[in-house]
Design an enzyme around this catalytic site. Structure first.
Site, PDB file in Angstrom:
ATOM      1  N   LYS A 171     -19.527 -21.504  -4.160  1.00  0.00           N
ATOM      2  CA  LYS A 171     -19.958 -22.243  -4.329  1.00  0.00           C
ATOM      3  C   LYS A 171     -20.077 -22.409  -6.004  1.00  0.00           C
ATOM      4  CE  LYS A 171     -24.019 -22.914  -5.888  1.00  0.00           C
ATOM      5  NZ  LYS A 171     -24.103 -23.735  -7.139  1.00  0.00           N
ATOM      6  N   GLU A 246     -22.405  -7.820  -7.693  1.00  0.00           N
ATOM      7  CA  GLU A 246     -21.790  -7.763  -8.844  1.00  0.00           C
ATOM      8  C   GLU A 246     -22.844  -8.422  -9.539  1.00  0.00           C
ATOM      9  OE1 GLU A 246     -19.153  -6.311  -9.840  1.00  0.00           O
ATOM     10  OE2 GLU A 246     -18.507  -6.147  -8.149  1.00  0.00           O
ATOM     11  N   CYS A 280     -21.677  -9.737 -18.800  1.00  0.00           N
ATOM     12  CA  CYS A 280     -22.300  -8.418 -17.629  1.00  0.00           C
ATOM     13  C   CYS A 280     -21.806  -7.495 -18.047  1.00  0.00           C
ATOM     14  CB  CYS A 280     -22.052  -9.046 -16.108  1.00  0.00           C
ATOM     15  SG  CYS A 280     -19.941  -8.738 -15.781  1.00  0.00           S
ATOM     16  N   GLU A 385     -31.494  -7.223 -19.438  1.00  0.00           N
ATOM     17  CA  GLU A 385     -30.256  -7.573 -20.052  1.00  0.00           C
ATOM     18  C   GLU A 385     -30.463  -8.713 -21.466  1.00  0.00           C
ATOM     19  OE1 GLU A 385     -27.928  -9.894 -17.063  1.00  0.00           O
ATOM     20  OE2 GLU A 385     -26.571  -8.805 -17.440  1.00  0.00           O
TER      21      GLU A 385
HETATM   22  P1  NDP Z   1     -27.916 -16.554 -10.775  1.00  0.00           P
HETATM   23  O1  NDP Z   1     -27.971 -15.179  -9.823  1.00  0.00           O
HETATM   24  O2  NDP Z   1     -28.841 -17.135 -11.661  1.00  0.00           O
HETATM   25  O3  NDP Z   1     -26.571 -17.964 -10.363  1.00  0.00           O
HETATM   26  C1  NDP Z   1     -25.829 -16.813 -10.048  1.00  0.00           C
HETATM   27  C2  NDP Z   1     -25.031 -17.608  -8.671  1.00  0.00           C
HETATM   28  O4  NDP Z   1     -25.733 -18.069  -7.378  1.00  0.00           O
HETATM   29  C3  NDP Z   1     -25.045 -19.752  -8.770  1.00  0.00           C
HETATM   30  O5  NDP Z   1     -23.620 -20.213  -8.033  1.00  0.00           O
HETATM   31  C4  NDP Z   1     -26.296 -20.000  -7.960  1.00  0.00           C
HETATM   32  O6  NDP Z   1     -26.640 -21.017  -8.343  1.00  0.00           O
HETATM   33  C5  NDP Z   1     -26.446 -19.231  -7.305  1.00  0.00           C
HETATM   34  N1  NDP Z   1     -27.482 -18.768  -6.599  1.00  0.00           N
HETATM   35  C6  NDP Z   1     -28.898 -19.116  -7.213  1.00  0.00           C
HETATM   36  N2  NDP Z   1     -29.918 -19.202  -6.143  1.00  0.00           N
HETATM   37  C7  NDP Z   1     -29.282 -18.858  -4.972  1.00  0.00           C
HETATM   38  C8  NDP Z   1     -30.075 -18.691  -3.390  1.00  0.00           C
HETATM   39  N3  NDP Z   1     -30.861 -18.459  -3.395  1.00  0.00           N
HETATM   40  N4  NDP Z   1     -28.695 -18.353  -2.875  1.00  0.00           N
HETATM   41  C9  NDP Z   1     -27.291 -18.754  -3.240  1.00  0.00           C
HETATM   42  N5  NDP Z   1     -26.602 -18.918  -4.471  1.00  0.00           N
HETATM   43  C10 NDP Z   1     -27.828 -18.434  -5.170  1.00  0.00           C
HETATM   44  O7  NDP Z   1     -26.863 -15.854 -11.999  1.00  0.00           O
HETATM   45  P2  NDP Z   1     -26.613 -16.706 -13.532  1.00  0.00           P
HETATM   46  O8  NDP Z   1     -25.169 -17.509 -13.143  1.00  0.00           O
HETATM   47  O9  NDP Z   1     -27.798 -16.800 -14.619  1.00  0.00           O
HETATM   48  O10 NDP Z   1     -24.733 -15.757 -14.267  1.00  0.00           O
HETATM   49  C11 NDP Z   1     -25.475 -14.533 -14.715  1.00  0.00           C
HETATM   50  C12 NDP Z   1     -25.767 -13.361 -14.216  1.00  0.00           C
HETATM   51  O11 NDP Z   1     -24.592 -12.781 -13.723  1.00  0.00           O
HETATM   52  C13 NDP Z   1     -26.364 -12.235 -15.344  1.00  0.00           C
HETATM   53  O12 NDP Z   1     -26.938 -11.515 -15.068  1.00  0.00           O
HETATM   54  C14 NDP Z   1     -24.555 -11.476 -15.448  1.00  0.00           C
HETATM   55  O13 NDP Z   1     -24.529  -9.971 -15.670  1.00  0.00           O
HETATM   56  C15 NDP Z   1     -24.672 -11.554 -14.118  1.00  0.00           C
HETATM   57  N6  NDP Z   1     -22.819 -11.366 -14.046  1.00  0.00           N
HETATM   58  C16 NDP Z   1     -22.577 -10.449 -13.559  1.00  0.00           C
HETATM   59  C17 NDP Z   1     -21.222  -9.426 -12.706  1.00  0.00           C
HETATM   60  C18 NDP Z   1     -20.515  -8.849 -12.812  1.00  0.00           C
HETATM   61  O14 NDP Z   1     -19.524  -8.380 -12.486  1.00  0.00           O
HETATM   62  N7  NDP Z   1     -21.275  -6.856 -12.191  1.00  0.00           N
HETATM   63  C19 NDP Z   1     -19.942 -10.589 -13.859  1.00  0.00           C
HETATM   64  C20 NDP Z   1     -20.426 -11.844 -15.055  1.00  0.00           C
HETATM   65  C21 NDP Z   1     -22.192 -12.316 -14.290  1.00  0.00           C
HETATM   66  P3  NDP Z   1     -27.035 -22.246  -8.773  1.00  0.00           P
HETATM   67  O15 NDP Z   1     -26.505 -22.382 -10.216  1.00  0.00           O
HETATM   68  O16 NDP Z   1     -27.317 -24.040  -8.677  1.00  0.00           O
HETATM   69  O17 NDP Z   1     -28.797 -21.937  -9.293  1.00  0.00           O
END
Ligand code: NDP
Length: 481
Positions: A171, A246, A280, A385
């Site tokens: 996804k 993550e 991140c 963050e």
């Molecule tokens: P989000 O948490 O908004 O979204 C991440 C994914 O989760 C997307 O595919 C999103 O889909 C999906 N999602 C949202 N709601 C749900 C739900 N209820 N159930 C299942 N899946 C869901 O994160 P961002 O896309 O904004 O990413 C940025 C964040 O990711 C930052 O905080 C960053 O630090 C972190 N990150 C962490 C890393 C690590 O390795 N620790 C590496 C890179 C980033 P949709 O887009 O459709 O909402």
């Protein structure tokens, strides 16, 4: 129009609904994708469940061969893929290509490991009996990926999952599905059996949520925000799924008075401003020893001023370096409000702090690289963050102070220390609360070392042979002769 890939077939949503993916550099429509719903997600999960037994019993050598073949085919299409990634995500072409490269490296890394999984034989107290630990794939894995590194972070999930004999439903983030879809298509064309690797598009709260709830999914690998991660844990763990998270980070970088200043300046620049700061493990809080502070701040300001904000499809004239737009309007507003909050508490802007001006910027989410000093520890730029090109720099007078302040965050993802003193290195590695510590370097490596966080940065590890542990369940066997 791009389509989902379920059971080896390119398909629309059962509802026929679609949505547009737009370019953050100019607002243009890049393409449209299906707006999937829970029925679409269930179709993908069912296909992956049906494919599991046969894939799990395919020889490790054969699985590896198919992963290597996938890698070759993706590599053959690398230029086209990087362009799609730049258009949907906003990052400069060079950075997009680096992302594809990391993806390929990961696929090959895990393809190489597929046939090297080991179990154990265990002596038992009972006469004529011995134990074995065999390692079994888990079943269908859900891979939920964010928009900042859509391809790398898909690879860190798909590579180990498939190598270990699991099947996968991906996804992607709603705003970055296109390059991911293309890659999954290519991997299927390379010969992965139907249903082994699927991709569904649509809102996280709908299709992502189905992955969290559906009992046929046995493993969720999630990368995203800490708040979403909390929800993922609540829902998926309640169904006893194996979960890795993550999540966000606020990585500290500590520059000691004996550091190689030039190297540290380059580390701070790339570490913070790569991907317009939307990483991140970007450097998000920079602690510099007071003896070096003024020299370091002015050195960094002149280095970072080399960035030229613009469309990632274009290159600036040397020595300027391209920085793309932020990914969404909301992302830019968040950074602006964090800067405004810091300034209202006494911070000084020493670089940037504004949107670039000019007609060419009007349709994109551009923001100038920004450096702040005199930021109090209770400012949002410290406690939250910061997911954009914003770097607060702090003066510290000792290693203890630097480490205490570095640890004063809810996050614990990456960190770095810059010094030539081995005792300082040893103390920092021991005391900094983070999943990774880089010493005199921000070379994150690709897939060799385990990567992940502590505290609100999540749990579980991706990368490294260690990642396979999250895709294989040990099974104890007693054999009595
Ligand atoms: P989000 O948490 O908004 O979204 C991440 C994914 O989760 C997307 O595919 C999103 O889909 C999906 N999602 C949202 N709601 C749900 C739900 N209820 N159930 C299942 N899946 C869901 O994160 P961002 O896309 O904004 O990413 C940025 C964040 O990711 C930052 O905080 C960053 O630090 C972190 N990150 C962490 C890393 C690590 O390795 N620790 C590496 C890179 C980033 P949709 O887009 O459709 O909402």
């Amino acid at each position: 129009m791009a389509k989902m890939l379920i059971n080896g077939e390119s398909v629309d949503s059962v509802t026929g609904q679609t949505y547009e993916v737009r370019n953050p550099a100019n607002g243009d429509v890049v393409d449209a994708v299906p707006k999937g719903n829970a029925d679409d997600a269930r179709a993908a999960i069912d296909a992956a469940a049906a494919a599991f037994d046969s894939w799990a019993h395919t020889s490790a050598e054969e699985r590896a061969k198919l992963l290597f073949k996938s890698s070759e085919l993706v590599n053959a299409n690398r230029k086209e893929l990087a362009e799609v990634l730049t258009r949907e995500q906003g990052k400069p072409l060079l950075e997009a290509d680096t992302e594809i490269e990391h993806f390929l490296h990961g696929l090959e890394f895990y393809a190489g490991l597929a046939s090297k999984v080991r179990g154990a034989q265990v002596p038992l107290p009972a006469k004529n009996a011995y134990g074995m630990v065999i390692r079994k794939p888990l079943g269908v894995c859900g891979a939920i990926v964010p928009w900042n590194f859509p391809i790398t972070l898909m690879g860190t999930k798909v590579g180990p999952a498939l190598a270990a004999g699991n099947t996968v439903v991906v996804k992607p983030a709603s705003t970055t599905p296109l390059c991911s879809i293309r890659i999954i298509e290519l991997m299927n064309q390379a010969g992965l059996p139907k249903g082994v690797l699927n991709i569904i598009t649509g809102p996280g709260g709908v299709v992502g949520e189905e992955l969290l709830k559906n009992p046929k999914i046995r493993r969720i690998a999630f990368t995203g925000e800490s708040s979403t991660g909390k929800h993922v844990a609540e829902v998926a763990c309640a169904d006893f799924k194996r979960v890795t998270l993550e999540l966000g980070g606020s990585d500290p970088m500590i520059v000691c008075d004996d550091a190689d200043v030039q190297k540290a300046l380059s580390g701070a620049m790339v570490g913070r401003f790569w991907n317009a700061g939307q990483a991140c493990l970007a450097v998000k809080r920079l602690y510099v020893f007071e003896t070096l502070f003024d020299e370091f701040v002015s050195g960094l300001v002149s280095k970072v001023a080399r960035y030229d904000v613009g469309d990632g499809m274009t290159k600036p004239e040397k020595p300027k370096i391209r920085m793309g737009p932020l990914h969404t309007a909301a992302q830019r507003e968040e950074i602006e409000s964090q800067v405004a909050d810091a300034v209202s508490r006494g911070a000084r802007v020493v670089l940037g702090g504004s949107r670039p001006e000019g007609q060419q910027y009007e349709k994109g989410f551009y923001y100038n690289p920004t450096i702040l000093v005199d930021v109090p520890d209770d400012a949002r730029a410290v406690t939250e963050e910061t997911f954009g090109p914003l770097l607060p720099i702090f003066k510290v007078s000792s290693l203890d102070e630097a480490i205490d302040r570095a640890n004063g965050s809810i996050y614990g993802l990456g960190s770095s220390i810059w010094t030539k003193n081995i005792d300082t290195i040893d103390t920092a590695v021991d005391r900094i609360q983070a999943g990774n510590v880089w010493v005199n370097s921000l070379h994150y490596g690709y897939d060799e070392l385990p990567f992940g966080g502590v505290k609100a940065s999540g749990f579980g590890r991706e990368h490294g042979p260690e990642a396979l542990d999250y895709y294989l369940e040990p099974k104890g066997v007693v054999i009595t002769r």
